[in-house]
Design a protein around this motif. Structure first.
Motif, PDB file in Angstrom:
ATOM      1  N   UNK A 192       3.132 -16.501  -1.787  1.00 38.70           N
ATOM      2  CA  UNK A 192       3.122 -18.220  -1.184  1.00 38.70           C
ATOM      3  C   UNK A 192       3.863 -18.010  -0.204  1.00 38.70           C
ATOM      4  N   UNK A 193       4.984 -17.817  -0.120  1.00 44.54           N
ATOM      5  CA  UNK A 193       6.247 -17.993   0.746  1.00 44.54           C
ATOM      6  C   UNK A 193       5.170 -17.435   1.929  1.00 44.54           C
ATOM      7  N   UNK A 194       4.478 -16.123   2.557  1.00 40.62           N
ATOM      8  CA  UNK A 194       4.059 -15.551   3.206  1.00 40.62           C
ATOM      9  C   UNK A 194       2.919 -16.111   3.865  1.00 40.62           C
ATOM     10  N   UNK A 195       2.380 -16.921   2.544  1.00 36.56           N
ATOM     11  CA  UNK A 195       0.851 -17.246   3.104  1.00 36.56           C
ATOM     12  C   UNK A 195       1.431 -19.025   3.783  1.00 36.56           C
ATOM     13  N   UNK A 196       2.765 -19.366   3.736  1.00 32.70           N
ATOM     14  CA  UNK A 196       2.983 -20.647   4.680  1.00 32.70           C
ATOM     15  C   UNK A 196       2.671 -20.064   5.780  1.00 32.70           C
ATOM     16  N   UNK A 197       2.684 -18.966   6.393  1.00 33.46           N
ATOM     17  CA  UNK A 197       3.206 -18.525   7.706  1.00 33.46           C
ATOM     18  C   UNK A 197       2.002 -18.147   8.205  1.00 33.46           C
ATOM     19  N   UNK A 198       0.675 -17.405   7.386  1.00 28.66           N
ATOM     20  CA  UNK A 198      -1.064 -16.994   7.674  1.00 28.66           C
ATOM     21  C   UNK A 198      -1.124 -16.263   6.031  1.00 28.66           C
ATOM     22  N   UNK A 199      -2.554 -17.538   5.487  1.00 25.13           N
ATOM     23  CA  UNK A 199      -3.127 -17.103   4.480  1.00 25.13           C
ATOM     24  C   UNK A 199      -3.852 -15.824   4.236  1.00 25.13           C
ATOM     25  N   UNK A 200      -4.284 -15.460   5.753  1.00 22.45           N
ATOM     26  CA  UNK A 200      -4.659 -14.143   5.045  1.00 22.45           C
ATOM     27  C   UNK A 200      -4.115 -12.802   5.213  1.00 22.45           C
ATOM     28  N   UNK A 201      -3.129 -13.185   6.043  1.00 26.15           N
ATOM     29  CA  UNK A 201      -1.944 -11.990   6.197  1.00 26.15           C
ATOM     30  C   UNK A 201      -1.199 -11.894   4.456  1.00 26.15           C
ATOM     31  N   UNK A 202      -1.271 -13.415   3.339  1.00 26.14           N
ATOM     32  CA  UNK A 202      -0.828 -13.036   2.487  1.00 26.14           C
ATOM     33  C   UNK A 202      -1.473 -12.687   1.475  1.00 26.14           C
ATOM     34  N   UNK A 203      -2.916 -13.051   1.935  1.00 26.36           N
ATOM     35  CA  UNK A 203      -3.847 -12.790   0.700  1.00 26.36           C
ATOM     36  C   UNK A 203      -3.810 -10.892   0.596  1.00 26.36           C
ATOM     37  N   UNK A 204      -3.706 -10.467   1.678  1.00 29.47           N
ATOM     38  CA  UNK A 204      -4.008  -8.685   2.014  1.00 29.47           C
ATOM     39  C   UNK A 204      -2.607  -8.636   1.865  1.00 29.47           C
ATOM     40  N   UNK A 205      -1.020  -8.838   1.591  1.00 29.70           N
ATOM     41  CA  UNK A 205      -0.018  -7.631   1.476  1.00 29.70           C
ATOM     42  C   UNK A 205       0.054  -7.352   0.162  1.00 29.70           C
ATOM     43  N   UNK A 206       0.509  -5.828   0.517  1.00 27.95           N
ATOM     44  CA  UNK A 206       0.742  -5.300  -1.241  1.00 27.95           C
ATOM     45  C   UNK A 206       2.591  -5.489  -1.593  1.00 27.95           C
ATOM     46  N   UNK A 207       2.569  -6.475  -2.566  1.00 30.80           N
ATOM     47  CA  UNK A 207       3.213  -7.084  -3.353  1.00 30.80           C
ATOM     48  C   UNK A 207       3.458  -5.755  -4.349  1.00 30.80           C
ATOM     49  N   UNK A 208       4.592  -4.383  -4.824  1.00 28.83           N
ATOM     50  CA  UNK A 208       4.869  -3.746  -5.693  1.00 28.83           C
ATOM     51  C   UNK A 208       5.487  -4.370  -6.555  1.00 28.83           C
ATOM     52  N   UNK A 209       5.584  -4.023  -7.847  1.00 32.99           N
ATOM     53  CA  UNK A 209       6.739  -4.320  -8.460  1.00 32.99           C
ATOM     54  C   UNK A 209       7.586  -3.767  -8.368  1.00 32.99           C
ATOM     55  N   UNK A 210       8.819  -3.018  -8.604  1.00 30.74           N
ATOM     56  CA  UNK A 210       9.661  -1.975  -9.891  1.00 30.74           C
ATOM     57  C   UNK A 210      11.061  -2.366 -10.295  1.00 30.74           C
ATOM     58  N   UNK A 211      11.322  -1.776 -11.064  1.00 27.75           N
ATOM     59  CA  UNK A 211      12.725  -1.378 -12.328  1.00 27.75           C
ATOM     60  C   UNK A 211      12.173  -1.448 -13.965  1.00 27.75           C
ATOM     61  N   UNK A 212      12.309  -0.026 -14.118  1.00 28.83           N
ATOM     62  CA  UNK A 212      12.061   0.531 -14.730  1.00 28.83           C
ATOM     63  C   UNK A 212      10.647   0.535 -15.519  1.00 28.83           C
ATOM     64  N   UNK A 213       9.694   0.708 -14.384  1.00 25.19           N
ATOM     65  CA  UNK A 213       8.617   1.209 -14.776  1.00 25.19           C
ATOM     66  C   UNK A 213       8.202   2.207 -15.282  1.00 25.19           C
ATOM     67  N   UNK A 214       7.314   2.876 -16.468  1.00 22.79           N
ATOM     68  CA  UNK A 214       6.978   3.386 -17.266  1.00 22.79           C
ATOM     69  C   UNK A 214       5.191   3.987 -17.587  1.00 22.79           C
ATOM     70  N   UNK A 215       4.857   4.588 -17.453  1.00 20.97           N
ATOM     71  CA  UNK A 215       3.384   4.857 -18.402  1.00 20.97           C
ATOM     72  C   UNK A 215       3.502   4.082 -19.391  1.00 20.97           C
ATOM     73  N   UNK A 216       4.078   3.256 -20.609  1.00 18.34           N
ATOM     74  CA  UNK A 216       4.260   2.871 -21.381  1.00 18.34           C
ATOM     75  C   UNK A 216       4.124   0.969 -20.573  1.00 18.34           C
ATOM     76  N   UNK A 217       4.857   0.824 -19.797  1.00 19.65           N
ATOM     77  CA  UNK A 217       4.498  -0.617 -18.809  1.00 19.65           C
ATOM     78  C   UNK A 217       3.577  -1.217 -17.977  1.00 19.65           C
ATOM     79  N   UNK A 218       3.427   0.310 -17.308  1.00 21.20           N
ATOM     80  CA  UNK A 218       2.475  -0.076 -16.377  1.00 21.20           C
ATOM     81  C   UNK A 218       1.610  -0.549 -15.745  1.00 21.20           C
ATOM     82  N   UNK A 219       0.580  -0.567 -16.880  1.00 16.89           N
ATOM     83  CA  UNK A 219      -0.868  -0.959 -17.309  1.00 16.89           C
ATOM     84  C   UNK A 219      -0.612  -2.480 -17.007  1.00 16.89           C
ATOM     85  N   UNK A 220       0.414  -2.860 -18.524  1.00 22.77           N
ATOM     86  CA  UNK A 220       0.343  -4.361 -18.051  1.00 22.77           C
ATOM     87  C   UNK A 220       1.207  -5.440 -17.107  1.00 22.77           C
TER      88      UNK A 220
END
Ligand code: PGA
Length: 250
Positions: A192-220
């Motif tokens: 949403x913060x990126x979208x206030x500058x440019x909606x199309x850029x916000x739609x395309x930008x990849x946002x990764x999650x990090x912090x104790x990701x493992x195979x057991x919790x990644x899918x969810x």
């Protein structure tokens, strides 16, 4: 449609022998990965090894930090051009360990992001709040401030190539993962913060999650609408685990 990205962050781990095995296993396993992108961010001395081990495969590689300066009298610093010289596609900037242990400020992170971008690298720009900040209810203020520092220097268009990684500091290396709903809420805020500058850029930008990701919790986690993959620390050091996380993103 945003493609998913799973990036390993080896941190200060590995040696020539162990890396050789890990790179070989990741390379072999990557053949079966369809529809997602994988990358590994390795310590600087092993960039050449990563380049040799992964060239011609679908797995990209990158640095874990980059100098905010160009070439010159900056003892110990590694420039973005040097990373590009070794075929890096990515450079992590603003990792919480850089911020908290090495003193990287929002302003420095913004300069590093810009240096990486100008050298043709894609920054993996990390944001995230501490436990104390989450408990005080200021997560969005903190993440918003971190984002705004980079937006002010590089502009919103720079996010058409950059990647953002939301890494709550309390979840890094602790075994505590943000719940999928907690992570999704912050990811949606970031988009949403990126979208206030440019909606199309916000739609395309990849946002990764990090912090104790493992195979057991990644899918969810990766199933959430605004989670486009992960930045993986500890689990990226074990090829089978890393590859299983990559498969969870398909
Ligand atoms: P972790 O680290 O997966 O070991 O929690 C993630 C990171 O710091 O990028």
């Amino acid at each position: 449609m945003r493609g998913k990205l799973v990036a390993g962050n080896w941190k200060s781990n590995g040696d020539l022998a162990a890396n050789g095995r890990l790179l070989g296993q990741v390379r072999a396993g990557s053949v079966a990965l369809k529809g997602i992108e994988a990358a590994v961010c390795v310590p600087y001395p092993y960039l050449a090894q990563a380049q040799q081990g992964l060239a011609g495969s679908s797995v990209a590689w990158g640095g874990q930090d980059v100098s905010q300066f160009g070439a010159g009298a900056y003892t110990g610093a590694v420039t973005a051009a040097m990373l590009a010289d070794f075929g890096c596609k990515y450079a992590i900037v603003g990792h919480s360990e850089r911020r908290s242990i090495f003193g990287d400020t929002d302003a420095m992170v913004a300069q590093k992001f810009e240096a990486a971008r100008q050298a043709g690298l894609r920054p993996i720009f990390c944001v995230g709040e501490s436990l104390q900040e989450r408990e005080s209810g200021v997560t969005e203020q903190v993440v918003g401030r971190q984002l705004d520092a980079v937006l002010a220097v590089s502009g919103v268009a720079a996010f058409s190539l950059a990647v953002i990684a939301y890494e709550p500091v309390w979840a890094i290396g602790t075994g505590k993962t943000a719940s999928p709903a907690q992570a999704q809420a912050v990811h949606a805020f970031i988009r949403g913060r990126i979208a206030t500058g440019d909606k199309a850029v916000a739609e395309g930008v990849r946002i990764l999650y990090g912090g104790s990701v493992k195979a057991a919790n990644a899918k969810e986690l990766f199933a959430q609408a605004d989670i486009d993959g992960g930045l993986i620390g500890g689990a990226s050091l074990v090829a089978d685990e890393f590859l299983a996380i990559c498969r969870s993103a398909v």
